[in-house]
Design a protein around this motif. Structure first.
Motif, PDB file in Angstrom:
ATOM      1  N   MET A  61      25.216  62.867  55.596  1.00 46.51           N
ATOM      2  CA  MET A  61      23.892  63.157  55.069  1.00 46.51           C
ATOM      3  C   MET A  61      23.862  64.463  54.283  1.00 46.51           C
ATOM      4  O   MET A  61      22.920  64.707  53.510  1.00 46.51           O
ATOM      5  N   ALA A  62      24.881  65.321  54.442  1.00 43.41           N
ATOM      6  CA  ALA A  62      24.888  66.609  53.743  1.00 43.41           C
ATOM      7  C   ALA A  62      26.317  67.110  53.634  1.00 43.41           C
ATOM      8  O   ALA A  62      27.236  66.567  54.252  1.00 43.41           O
ATOM      9  N   VAL A  63      26.494  68.152  52.852  1.00 46.93           N
ATOM     10  CA  VAL A  63      27.810  68.751  52.657  1.00 46.93           C
ATOM     11  C   VAL A  63      27.643  70.265  52.587  1.00 46.93           C
ATOM     12  O   VAL A  63      26.605  70.770  52.141  1.00 46.93           O
ATOM     13  N   ARG A  64      28.652  70.983  53.034  1.00 45.94           N
ATOM     14  CA  ARG A  64      28.599  72.444  53.045  1.00 45.94           C
ATOM     15  C   ARG A  64      29.158  72.990  51.732  1.00 45.94           C
ATOM     16  O   ARG A  64      30.260  72.638  51.320  1.00 45.94           O
TER      17      ARG A  64
ATOM     18  N   VAL B  59      37.276  73.678  42.459  1.00 47.77           N
ATOM     19  CA  VAL B  59      38.221  72.707  43.020  1.00 47.77           C
ATOM     20  C   VAL B  59      37.957  72.511  44.509  1.00 47.77           C
ATOM     21  O   VAL B  59      38.023  71.382  45.026  1.00 47.77           O
ATOM     22  N   LEU B  60      37.634  73.580  45.229  1.00 52.23           N
ATOM     23  CA  LEU B  60      37.311  73.444  46.653  1.00 52.23           C
ATOM     24  C   LEU B  60      36.059  72.604  46.852  1.00 52.23           C
ATOM     25  O   LEU B  60      35.989  71.772  47.764  1.00 52.23           O
ATOM     26  N   HIS B  61      35.039  72.830  46.020  1.00 58.73           N
ATOM     27  CA  HIS B  61      33.827  72.007  46.119  1.00 58.73           C
ATOM     28  C   HIS B  61      34.156  70.542  45.844  1.00 58.73           C
ATOM     29  O   HIS B  61      33.695  69.636  46.563  1.00 58.73           O
ATOM     30  N   ALA B  62      34.948  70.306  44.792  1.00 59.66           N
ATOM     31  CA  ALA B  62      35.291  68.927  44.445  1.00 59.66           C
ATOM     32  C   ALA B  62      36.108  68.261  45.553  1.00 59.66           C
ATOM     33  O   ALA B  62      35.880  67.093  45.896  1.00 59.66           O
ATOM     34  N   ALA B  63      37.067  69.005  46.120  1.00 58.24           N
ATOM     35  CA  ALA B  63      37.899  68.439  47.182  1.00 58.24           C
ATOM     36  C   ALA B  63      37.061  68.060  48.395  1.00 58.24           C
ATOM     37  O   ALA B  63      37.286  67.008  49.023  1.00 58.24           O
ATOM     38  N   ARG B  64      36.085  68.870  48.725  1.00 57.12           N
ATOM     39  CA  ARG B  64      35.232  68.532  49.880  1.00 57.12           C
ATOM     40  C   ARG B  64      34.403  67.276  49.577  1.00 57.12           C
ATOM     41  O   ARG B  64      34.260  66.401  50.430  1.00 57.12           O
ATOM     42  N   LEU B  65      33.866  67.175  48.370  1.00 56.65           N
ATOM     43  CA  LEU B  65      33.081  65.989  48.022  1.00 56.65           C
ATOM     44  C   LEU B  65      33.940  64.727  48.063  1.00 56.65           C
ATOM     45  O   LEU B  65      33.489  63.666  48.497  1.00 56.65           O
TER      46      LEU B  65
END
Length: 658
Positions: free
Chosen positions: A409-412, A467-473
């Motif tokens: 439902m969410a992401v950090r 890149v860290l944001h993209a990897a988490r998504l």
């Protein structure tokens, strides 16, 4: 006792230092004008609004919000001011309400600095109006009173300003709304209101049979949670026992039952109470919030911690301001009397006033420290219990990573903290699917960390952060339900992109040069247009069989270098229309580099959530508007977890395609 006013009724004001509190249910713009005896406003310098929030004796909020606190010091107003009119206006924008008749009736309250109520007014009877003069403080024969006004204006803010005699009201109204729109990009959105079905709906980007995107949450803008009374009393009572870790506001409401015919599983059922041992406080519990699943309960608990920290810090700051104001008033009385201005009597009076200030400040800090200890203890049990979507990269949960079967439902996206408590970090959780794209600012934001770096270092760090944001998504979405595209016009981000490209996460190698940029943008723009037409026409069955219905993330490096006017127009289109059909932007750019385009790109920046690669205090909460320091995500030194996670995600995608 608080006087409940009706339209036209007035009430005397027993204090000259006041707070005006606004509760509207949805974000509104709050401002105030300073008028003469006839109510005429002399000019723009007599209007407090988000673009110019402070005037002598008056301060308003810097952004649109569902709740506001306006500070008024009647003694500090210019002598020519006889009326202070509090104004409310709807900010408009995508998905926003355009008339007050569609909202709950706004409530405006006048209180003393210690929170004691003076008068309250519920503004009823509004319909097509998009702006309203809520109430006015006015001076008659040297005494101040408050009057409930409730005058609405269907013509909006411009008509209201014109009614008060402001010159060129349309231009001023446009300036105010522009400042509000700019401030929206700096605000952490509040969690959406709970629906009748709860938050169990799938938040993927795939199309449903009805033709709507897979997110079945409501499309109306999320209402900011109704505020609980903030403890603004400057001298809080001292505790008489051990610290209590209970959170009555968050735990009092029982977990709602799951929808009929469903079983939320063991994790969804409320945990049993943990009674404290005699003489010891109750231990904090992870998941101490409402929800049908542990992930939902942790999400709500994190937001509860965020709100608690915002409000307890607001109470502390209010108490400190009260203590300083009281000392100033006492010193003014001493200095106004020539007999006590000099000599031992004056010195004693000054020392006494300062001692009172120090005592009030110390007691306020004591109350803040108690709340911080409570929240810190809760954070220490919540952080280790977070799932991968909410967890920091240093959390051991990543070592047991498995590709999820459904999107969370969410992401950090990082952490938030305040200067009064730099060690207490609150996870910054953003709902999925993203309602707007992300912008990692590679320019010099003004923070000390950014100023200590050269341009090349800052741009490299910005791309590493993206890149860290993209990897988490990628990691938090099921296999095959999230595709990544990369545009790197000059090929300057190869080192930062290495973790993504080495794993094979992007759908194709990074696009470079004018041809590569045009190809990717044209393909995604056509996808958005095609899906939007199919959805609006109810013809999703007619979509091409080979169309990829997975969510799409476009990473764009070094914008606007290497982008012609057509590419810029396509990016603006993707930023505005893409999120509704599962296409999202992750822009890495320095806004200063885009000055050559003039104001044409301003809507693009405002449509994206600005993040920074270094700590920076540019975000605000939706309750009291504190400036929070944003901390970007970081990998532990020497950690290989990023490569491991991406490899597992890509392997799962490969197996899914088979």
């Amino acid at each position: 006792m608080t006087a409940e006013l009706v339209r036209g009724q007035n009430h005397p004001l027993p204090h000259t230092r006041l707070e005006i509190r606004v509760s509207a249910g949805e974000p509104v713009v709050a401002g105030a004008t300073l008028g003469d005896e006839d109510g005429t406003v002399a000019g723009p310098d007599r209007i407090a609004h988000p673009g110019s929030p402070a005037l002598p004796g008056l301060e308003v909020s810097r952004q649109a919000a569902a709740d506001h606190r306006l500070a008024v010091d009647l003694d500090a107003l210019p002598g020519t001011v006889h009326r202070v009119t509090v104004l409310l206006a709807l900010p408009g924008g995508a998905g926003g309400a355009t008339r007050f008749g569609a909202l709950p009736a706004p409530f405006v309250a006048v209180t003393a600095l210690d929170g004691t109520g003076v008068a309250g007014y519920t503004i009823t009877g509004l319909d097509t109006e998009s702006a309203v003069a809520a109430l006015e403080l006015y001076r008659r024969q040297g005494a101040w009173k408050v009057r409930a006004v409730g005058q609405g204006y269907a013509g909006g803010l411009a008509e209201m300003l014109a009614d008060q005699g402001v010159a060129r009201p349309a231009e001023l109204a446009a300036t105010i709304l522009e400042a509000v729109a700019s401030g929206a990009s700096r605000t952490v959105a509040a969690p959406p209101a709970r629906t009748a079905e709860g938050d169990r709906a799938r938040h993927g980007a795939a199309l449903t049979a009805s033709g709507a995107p897979g997110d079945t949450s409501p499309t109306a803008p999320a209402a900011t949670p109704a505020p609980s009374p903030a403890p603004t009393t400057p001298v809080p009572p001292a505790p008489t026992g051990p610290i209590s870790y209970a959170h009555p506001r968050r735990a009092a409401s029982a977990t709602p039952p799951p929808p009929a015919g469903t079983d939320a599983g063991p994790a969804a059922r409320p945990e049993p109470a943990h009674p404290a041992e005699p003489g010891r406080p109750a231990a904090p519990v992870a998941g101490d919030a409402t929800g049908w699943s542990m992930d939902e309960r942790l999400y709500n608990q994190v937001w509860g911690m965020f709100e608690d920290l915002a409000r307890t810090t607001a109470a502390y700051r209010s108490a400190v301001d009260f203590a300083e104001s009281r000392m100033d008033q006492e010193l003014d009385r001493v200095l106004s009397d020539p007999r006590s201005r000099i000599g031992s009597a004056g010195d004693t009076a000054r020392a006494t006033a300062r001692a009172r200030r120090d005592e009030l400040t110390a007691r306020a800090r004591e109350a803040l420290d108690r709340d911080l200890a409570q929240l810190t203890a809760e954070s220490e049990v919540v952080e280790p219990a977070l799932p991968v979507a909410y967890a920091g990269w240093d959390n051991p949960v990543w070592h047991g990573y498995r590709v999820p079967r459904e999107a969370p439902m969410a992401v950090r996206l990082g952490d938030l903290h305040l200067p009064e408590s730099p060690g207490l970090r609150i996870p910054m959780l953003v709902r999925l699917p993203l309602e707007r794209g992300l912008w990692v600012d590679s320019g010099r934001s003004g923070s000390e960390a950014a100023l200590a770096m050269d341009d090349a270092q800052l741009r490299r760090l910005a791309m590493d952060t993206a890149v860290l944001h993209a990897a988490r998504l990628i990691a938090v979405h099921p296999a095959g339900e999230y595709a990544v595209h990369v545009i790197d016009p000059a090929g300057s981000a190869a080192a930062s992109l290495a973790p993504l490209t080495a794993s094979g996460a992007p759908a194709a190698p990074p696009a470079t040069g004018p041809g590569g940029v045009a190809s990717v943008l044209t393909r995604l723009t056509e996808r958005v247009e095609l899906v939007r037409m199919a959805v609006s026409g109810g013809a999703t069955d007619a979509l091409p069989p080979g169309l990829d219905t997975a969510g799409q993330l476009l990473i764009v490096n070094d914008f606007p270098h290497g982008f012609d006017d057509r590419a810029v127009t396509q990016l603006r289109y993707l930023a505005d229309e893409g999120p509704s059909v599962g296409v999202h932007l992750l822009l890495v750019a320095d806004r200063e580099d885009a000055r050559a385009y003039g104001p044409v790109l301003d809507p693009l920046w405002r449509s994206l959530l600005r993040l920074t690669p270094v700590p920076d205090d540019h975000l605000a909460d939706p309750w009291v508007g504190h400036a929070w320091t944003y901390e970007p995500p970081r990998l532990p030194p020497g950690s290989g977890i990023l490569g491991d996670v991406l490899a597992r995600a890509v392997d799962a995608r490969t197996n899914w395609r088979r």
